[in-house]
Design an enzyme around this catalytic site. Sequence first.
Site, short mmCIF file in Angstrom:
data_model
loop_
_atom_site.label_atom_id
_atom_site.label_comp_id
_atom_site.label_asym_id
_atom_site.label_seq_id
_atom_site.Cartn_x
_atom_site.Cartn_y
_atom_site.Cartn_z
N ASN A 45 0.88 -1.26 -0.11
CA ASN A 45 0.19 0.13 0.11
C ASN A 45 0.85 1.33 -0.15
O ASN A 45 1.90 1.31 0.68
CB ASN A 45 -1.03 0.03 1.20
CG ASN A 45 -0.49 -0.27 2.40
OD1 ASN A 45 0.59 -0.53 2.72
ND2 ASN A 45 -1.09 0.19 3.45
N ILE A 46 0.53 2.21 -0.63
CA ILE A 46 0.92 3.52 -0.89
C ILE A 46 0.17 4.64 -0.61
O ILE A 46 -0.73 4.92 -1.25
CB ILE A 46 1.71 3.59 -2.47
CG1 ILE A 46 2.42 2.42 -2.61
CG2 ILE A 46 2.50 4.91 -2.53
CD1 ILE A 46 2.80 2.49 -4.32
N GLU A 47 0.44 5.42 0.50
CA GLU A 47 -0.33 6.47 1.10
C GLU A 47 -0.25 7.75 0.71
O GLU A 47 0.91 7.91 -0.11
CB GLU A 47 -0.56 6.31 2.75
CG GLU A 47 -1.33 5.12 3.14
CD GLU A 47 -1.18 4.97 4.69
OE1 GLU A 47 -0.88 5.74 5.23
OE2 GLU A 47 -2.24 3.90 5.15
N CYS A 56 -4.13 0.82 -2.31
CA CYS A 56 -3.94 -0.46 -1.79
C CYS A 56 -2.97 -1.38 -2.44
O CYS A 56 -2.75 -1.37 -3.42
CB CYS A 56 -5.32 -1.19 -1.83
SG CYS A 56 -6.59 -0.23 -0.77
N GLU A 58 -3.16 -4.66 -2.82
CA GLU A 58 -3.76 -5.41 -4.12
C GLU A 58 -3.75 -4.75 -5.34
O GLU A 58 -3.39 -5.33 -6.46
CB GLU A 58 -5.13 -5.83 -3.53
CG GLU A 58 -5.47 -6.81 -2.43
CD GLU A 58 -5.78 -5.61 -1.05
OE1 GLU A 58 -5.06 -4.59 -0.92
OE2 GLU A 58 -6.48 -6.12 -0.47
N CYS A 93 -10.47 -4.25 0.58
CA CYS A 93 -11.40 -3.37 0.37
C CYS A 93 -12.36 -3.67 -0.95
O CYS A 93 -11.95 -4.24 -1.78
CB CYS A 93 -10.92 -1.98 0.41
SG CYS A 93 -10.33 -1.42 -1.08
N CYS A 96 -10.84 -2.89 -4.06
CA CYS A 96 -10.08 -3.73 -4.90
C CYS A 96 -10.76 -4.99 -5.26
O CYS A 96 -10.33 -5.27 -6.25
CB CYS A 96 -8.95 -4.29 -3.62
SG CYS A 96 -7.83 -3.08 -3.41
N1 THU Z 1 -5.46 -0.98 2.60
C1 THU Z 1 -4.80 -2.04 1.58
O1 THU Z 1 -3.86 -1.78 1.24
N2 THU Z 1 -5.71 -2.86 1.14
C2 THU Z 1 -6.88 -3.40 1.54
O2 THU Z 1 -7.72 -3.87 0.99
C3 THU Z 1 -7.41 -2.69 2.94
C4 THU Z 1 -6.62 -1.45 2.98
C5 THU Z 1 -4.52 -0.11 2.94
C6 THU Z 1 -5.07 1.33 2.62
C7 THU Z 1 -4.25 2.36 3.48
O3 THU Z 1 -3.09 2.23 3.23
C8 THU Z 1 -4.59 1.05 5.00
O4 THU Z 1 -4.47 0.05 4.50
C9 THU Z 1 -5.47 1.44 5.96
O5 THU Z 1 -6.62 1.61 5.23
#
Ligand code: THU
Length: 139
Positions: A45-47, A56, A58, A93, A96
């Site tokens: 994941n890359i915020e 996300c 995935e 999520c 995804c």
């Molecule tokens: N996140 C994912 O990478 N995959 C998911 O399916 C659920 C959420 C990440 C997004 C964000 O960076 C962190 O988890 C918190 O929501």
Amino acid sequence: MKKEMIEQLIDLAIKQLEFSYVPYSHFKVGAALLAKGGEIYTGCNIENAAYTPTNCAERTAFFKAVSEGVREFEAICVVGGKDGVLTDYASPCGVCRQVMMEFCDPDTFQIIMAVNKEKYKNYTLKEMLPMGFGPNNLA
Ligand code: THU
């Protein structure tokens, strides 16, 4: 799917936690996506400071694969936890799941959620996204 393949996907997904960029949530997620040809694409994941551009793990894996011309997939493994500590299953999520719906057969595509190599569970995309809207609806 063979247990060795599942274990390899879990290992690769866990390795991705190192690259998660999560200064806001501190929740690290790693993914390993198995293509039908046997190739494996990883993702983290890359915020983002503006929050909504966050990607996300995935989707990172899917977009890496699709951007290289690969569009057929067999399974994805997902792991995640606060500060990268894996205590529970990380469930993909809704966004995804919808991206999976675009490229995967919901009846057969496997979503493996893992805590470690001994503790994991898998579901089909159809189980995770019942009555999903996909390319067939526009055909
Ligand atoms: N996140 C994912 O990478 N995959 C998911 O399916 C659920 C959420 C990440 C997004 C964000 O960076 C962190 O988890 C918190 O929501």
